[in-house]
Design a protein around this motif. Structure first.
Motif, short mmCIF file in Angstrom:
data_model
loop_
_atom_site.label_atom_id
_atom_site.label_comp_id
_atom_site.label_asym_id
_atom_site.label_seq_id
_atom_site.Cartn_x
_atom_site.Cartn_y
_atom_site.Cartn_z
N ILE A 182 0.81 -1.15 -0.09
CA ILE A 182 0.01 0.09 -0.03
C ILE A 182 0.88 1.10 -0.02
O ILE A 182 1.84 1.22 0.77
N GLN A 183 0.85 2.47 -0.59
CA GLN A 183 1.45 3.37 -1.02
C GLN A 183 0.76 4.69 -0.60
O GLN A 183 -0.54 4.94 -0.92
N SER A 184 1.30 5.49 0.10
CA SER A 184 0.99 6.89 0.17
C SER A 184 1.89 7.84 -0.33
O SER A 184 3.11 7.67 -0.15
N PHE A 211 4.17 -1.12 3.19
CA PHE A 211 3.74 0.11 3.04
C PHE A 211 4.70 0.98 2.38
O PHE A 211 6.16 0.90 2.92
N ILE A 212 4.66 1.68 1.56
CA ILE A 212 5.51 2.54 0.64
C ILE A 212 5.24 3.99 0.94
O ILE A 212 4.03 4.49 0.62
N GLU A 213 6.08 5.01 1.36
CA GLU A 213 5.96 6.22 1.53
C GLU A 213 6.60 7.34 0.63
O GLU A 213 8.06 6.90 0.40
N GLY A 214 6.20 7.88 -0.32
CA GLY A 214 7.02 8.74 -1.24
C GLY A 214 6.76 10.27 -0.98
O GLY A 214 5.53 10.68 -0.54
N CYS A 215 7.63 11.15 -1.01
CA CYS A 215 7.60 12.57 -0.67
C CYS A 215 8.15 13.41 -1.63
O CYS A 215 9.47 13.10 -2.13
N SER A 216 7.60 14.27 -2.15
CA SER A 216 8.48 15.38 -2.94
C SER A 216 7.46 16.73 -3.01
O SER A 216 6.63 16.70 -2.54
N GLY A 217 8.11 17.70 -3.32
CA GLY A 217 7.71 18.97 -3.57
C GLY A 217 8.21 20.01 -4.56
O GLY A 217 9.34 19.41 -5.21
N GLN A 218 7.61 21.21 -4.79
CA GLN A 218 8.18 22.12 -5.79
C GLN A 218 9.21 22.91 -4.77
O GLN A 218 8.99 23.26 -3.86
#
Lengths: 449, 380
Positions: A182-184, A211-218
């Protein structure tokens, strides 16, 4: 959603802002009380007395809540196009179709998409946006919410408790093996904002979850702040693998807290990659409270130009026959600064415990920095605890060898860096591994990827 | 490259009844400024040692003769010589408060400038001197060579020692510090070593007690090709707490450092082993390594290991390793299968920890070797 939807709060923090957030989320009283108590702790706590310098971070100018122009949808079709595009670029909808059991996607302060395969629902798995879980399963959430990370733990846990928004709640009932991850995914799209998602995972006896968590931003010229919290409860005999690929924009302060409590014969596996942000303080912790509980870490910290990444691991052995194994690697290049900070504490009752911690740091050039500070505290005489650390540069012989085989120097360096990170990359889902290799190639001007 | 600031915990302190001008055994007007500096500091709180109160132990003139061998002069006389600036020079040590205390309130210590080869023997007696405050220092001229054996024995109340060593180009210093003073309330010792080009330092520490012991060694490898090796062995039993810190600061090119700390803990003993290696941007081609191993003999004993590596340069070798465990059962069974009872077997294994250091002690200090061996026996 509710009618009194709040679009965004004014910068800074006070009781009124928190009331606004709580109001707009239609929260029960107990949650509002947690927020108010947290605010009090936050205002009274000093900044952490270790780690990165955060004196340039102006908490009064951070906007603590930004509602995206979207509601929490169960179909990508319904997510507004401009937001959907961002997630399309990251390949999230495609990955969901092909290899994931459920996906949550957060933009700024709220989840814009949350869905799970029907088959898992039938097994009783709960996968909800955190705010929805507070309303729909108040008793279950209340039992676990901010119990592992109490709001008065440190200043940014307190801030999180006061303004948390979005995130994921997962409950896996006993003896269920969730077959696919499951990923958020968390995106920050507004300048000067703070993102404070709360992830609460409870995996009941004998169950398994990845569980997979990914984060990014501008990237913006003013600072963004990320102070999320992850609480994981691994019950008896259960296994949780929690993978994170963090690639926040280079204007972000990432002051994050992650903690798992592991019961008898349970296992927590942390896979953690820290690549983005300007400054990071992150130390995923494992509390091994049941006999035979285990923790495993494979982590990398990848510090490039302008980055000060202070990361580490913490393991608390509180029960007999517990074990932990840490493989922590860092790369610093282009003037980047990687700091490993570790703790292994073995209590009096944790007899026959074992722990091994391996740290290695690769310094690509002579303008970068790498520090290592692992603390070991052992309070009984029937445990075996060991630690090894190594800091060094890329082996020149290897570079010459590869160049004699026709590779350019950049290609050779990229290949060696990838080899160094191999144990970590191997643990990643395929599409993340590809992405990761691409980033390394980009940093080293290599074209072989 | 100081682009980033590393945030570190602030010094915690507490106030206590403190010494003043009237307590100085060897008064000198050059102490005025130092004293006001000293009084502007409170005492440090040491969390792991649980040190948060200070008893103002009376300081008396040293009774007896602690210099057994060597041509050095007593600090109280040296202060009137050209060595004065060196003698009053401050450094951080375990804590600036304790270092300054030793610089002002010393009742013992020696200073010397050595240009050839010399052996120095110092024997401090805590039994006849409840409080020993030592301020010592050596300047090793170019290519000189010194062996120094210092021991602190007997049951007193307070030992505070501060020592400075300047190792000029090509000089060699081999120093042994033996502390056997289990009943002493507080043992504090700070040593600073500045090494010039190709200087060679070897330090051997053997530590049994006091109740609370804090020891700091700091070596600055300023000169190219300078070399420092530290070997420490210790035993903490009863409720003894011991906090050992060794710091290597590499500034010069191709400098070499080793820290090896091994020990054993029993009863409710508690040991903290800190090894700091800092390799500066200038220290190209340096090689530094820290190792520590603690053998715990009791369920209630505690061992902390806090090694740190701070590396600002990629052309280096920097490593550390630490382990904490109990007695190796295979070794124990082997020895017992050879007819030793368990106690003797354990004693033999623990003696093995001390052996590499005991073996280095000069032959003419054989009585000291025996005392160390006795101290091990008594503890098992």
């Amino acid at each position: 959603m509710t009618n009194n939807a709040l679009s965004k709060t004014e910068p800074g923090l006070n009781r009124r802002i928190i009331e606004e957030i709580s109001e707009s989320k239609n929260e029960p009283l107990w949650m509002r009380e947690i927020r108010m108590k947290s605010l009090e702790y936050f205002l009274n706590r000093p900044n952490p007395n270790f780690g990165v310098d955060i004196s340039a971070l102006d908490l009064n100018s951070i906007v603590n809540y930004v509602r995206p122009g979207a509601q929490n949808e169960r179909s990508w079709e319904d997510v507004p196009e401009d937001i959907r595009e961002n997630f399309e670029k990251l390949g999230i909808p495609q990955a969901e179709r092909e290899s994931l059991a459920g996906v949550g996607a957060q933009y700024d302060s709220e989840m814009v998409y949350h869905n799970m395969k029907e088959s898992l629902k039938k097994l009783g798995v709960i996968f909800l946006e955190m705010g929805t879980a507070v309303r729909e399963y108040p008793d279950l959430v209340k039992k676990y919410f901010m119990r592992l990370i109490p709001p008065n733990d440190h200043k940014f846990a307190a801030l999180h408790g006061a303004v948390w928004s979005g995130g994921t709640f997962i409950y896996v009932p006993p003896n269920v093996n969730v077959p696919m991850p499951i990923q958020s995914y968390y995106l920050m799209g507004s300048p000067g904002m703070g993102q404070f998602e709360h992830t609460l995972i409870v995996v009941d006896k004998g169950s398994k979850l990845e569980f997979i968590e990914g984060c990014s931003g501008q990237n913006y010229s003013i600072s963004n702040l990320h102070a999320g919290a992850v609480e994981i409860y691994v019950e008896e005999g259960a296994t949780v693998k929690f993978s994170t690929i963090e690639n926040w924009a280079k204007n972000t302060y990432n002051l994050n807290t992650k903690r798992a409590s592991v019961d008898r014969d349970g296992t927590i596996i942390w896979i953690s990659g820290t690549m983005g942000s300007a400054k990071t303080m992150l130390y995923p912790s494992s509390i091994l409270k049941g006999k035979g509980a285990r923790a495993e870490y494979t982590t990398i910290t990848y510090a490039g130009p302008g980055q000060h990444l202070d990361t580490g691991t913490k393991v608390f052995h509180f029960a007999p026959y517990t074990s932990s194994k840490v493989d922590s690697r860092s790369i610093s290049f282009g003037g980047g600064y990687a700091f490993y900070r570790g703790l292994v504490r073995v209590s009096e009752s944790a007899i026959h415990s074992k722990s091994s911690v391996d740290c290695s740091a690769l310094m690509v050039d002579d303008i970068s920095k790498s520090d290592t500070l692992p603390i070991i505290e052992v309070m009984n005489n029937q445990s075996e605890i060991g630690h090894e650390a190594y800091v060094g540069k890329i082996n020149e012989d290897q570079i010459y060898y590869l160049m004699s085989r026709g590779l350019t120097e950049d290609d050779a360096k990229a290949l060696i860096v990838r080899g160094f990170l191999d144990p970590f990359i191997k643990q990643l889902p395929f599409e993340y591994a590809v992405e990761f290799n691409r980033i390394i190639d980009m940093h080293f001007n290599s074209k072989i990827g | 490259m100081d682009m980033f600031t590393r945030v570190e915990p602030k010094r915690q302190s507490f106030t206590a009844k403190d010494y003043g001008w009237e307590d100085i055994p060897n008064k000198d007007e050059s102490f005025y400024d130092l004293l006001s500096d000293y009084l502007s500091y409170d005492f440090p709180v040491w969390k792991r040692l649980e040190f948060s109160e200070f008893k103002k132990y009376p300081i008396k003139k040293y009774s007896g003769n602690f210099v057994k061998n060597g041509k050095s002069i007593l600090t109280q006389d040296a202060i009137k010589t050209g060595l004065k600036d060196f003698i009053t020079g401050k450094f951080n040590g375990v804590d600036p408060k304790f270092v300054m205390m030793a610089l002002i309130f010393f009742n013992s210590g020696i200073f010397s400038k050595i240009d050839k080869n010399e052996k120095i023997d110092l024997e401090y007696n805590l039994k006849d001197n409840n409080t020993i405050i030592e301020n010592s220092g050596l300047i090793l001229e170019e290519n000189s060579s010194v062996v120094m054996v210092r021991s602190y024995r007997g049951e007193g109340e307070f030992l505070n020692s501060a020592s400075k060593f300047l190792l000029k180009t090509g000089s060699r210093l081999k120093i042994f510090n033996v502390i056997i003073s289990p009943k002493t309330d507080l043992v504090v010792s700070s040593s600073l070593y500045n090494l010039e080009e190709s200087a060679n330092l070897e330090v051997y520490d053997v530590i049994f007690g006091g109740q609370k012991t804090a020891i700091d060694h700091t070596a600055n490898l300023n000169g190219d090709f300078s070399k420092a090796t530290f070997k420490t062995v210790y035993f903490a039993r009863g409720k003894e707490r011991i906090d050992l810190r060794t710091s290597l600061n590499h500034f010069g090119r191709s400098t070499y450092g080793r820290i090896e700390t091994n020990g054993s803990i029993s009863d409710e003993g508690y040991s903290v082993v800190r090894g700091n290696i800092e390799i500066k941007h200038t220290a190209i081609g340096s090689d530094s390594e820290e190792r520590s191993n603690t053998v715990s003999l009791s369920k209630k004993a505690r061992a902390d290991s806090i090694p740190s590596l701070y590396v600002d340069n990629n052309d280096v070798i920097a490593k550390h390793g630490a382990s904490v465990g109990n007695i190796d059962e295979d070794k124990l069974y082997y020895l017992m299968s050879r007819g030793l009872d368990e106690r003797s077997a354990i004693r033999l294994i623990v003696s093995g920890i001390f052996e590499p250091v005991i073996n280095e002690i000069p032959l003419d200090n054989s009585n000291l070797k025996e005392e160390i061996e006795d101290a091990i026996s008594v503890r098992i």
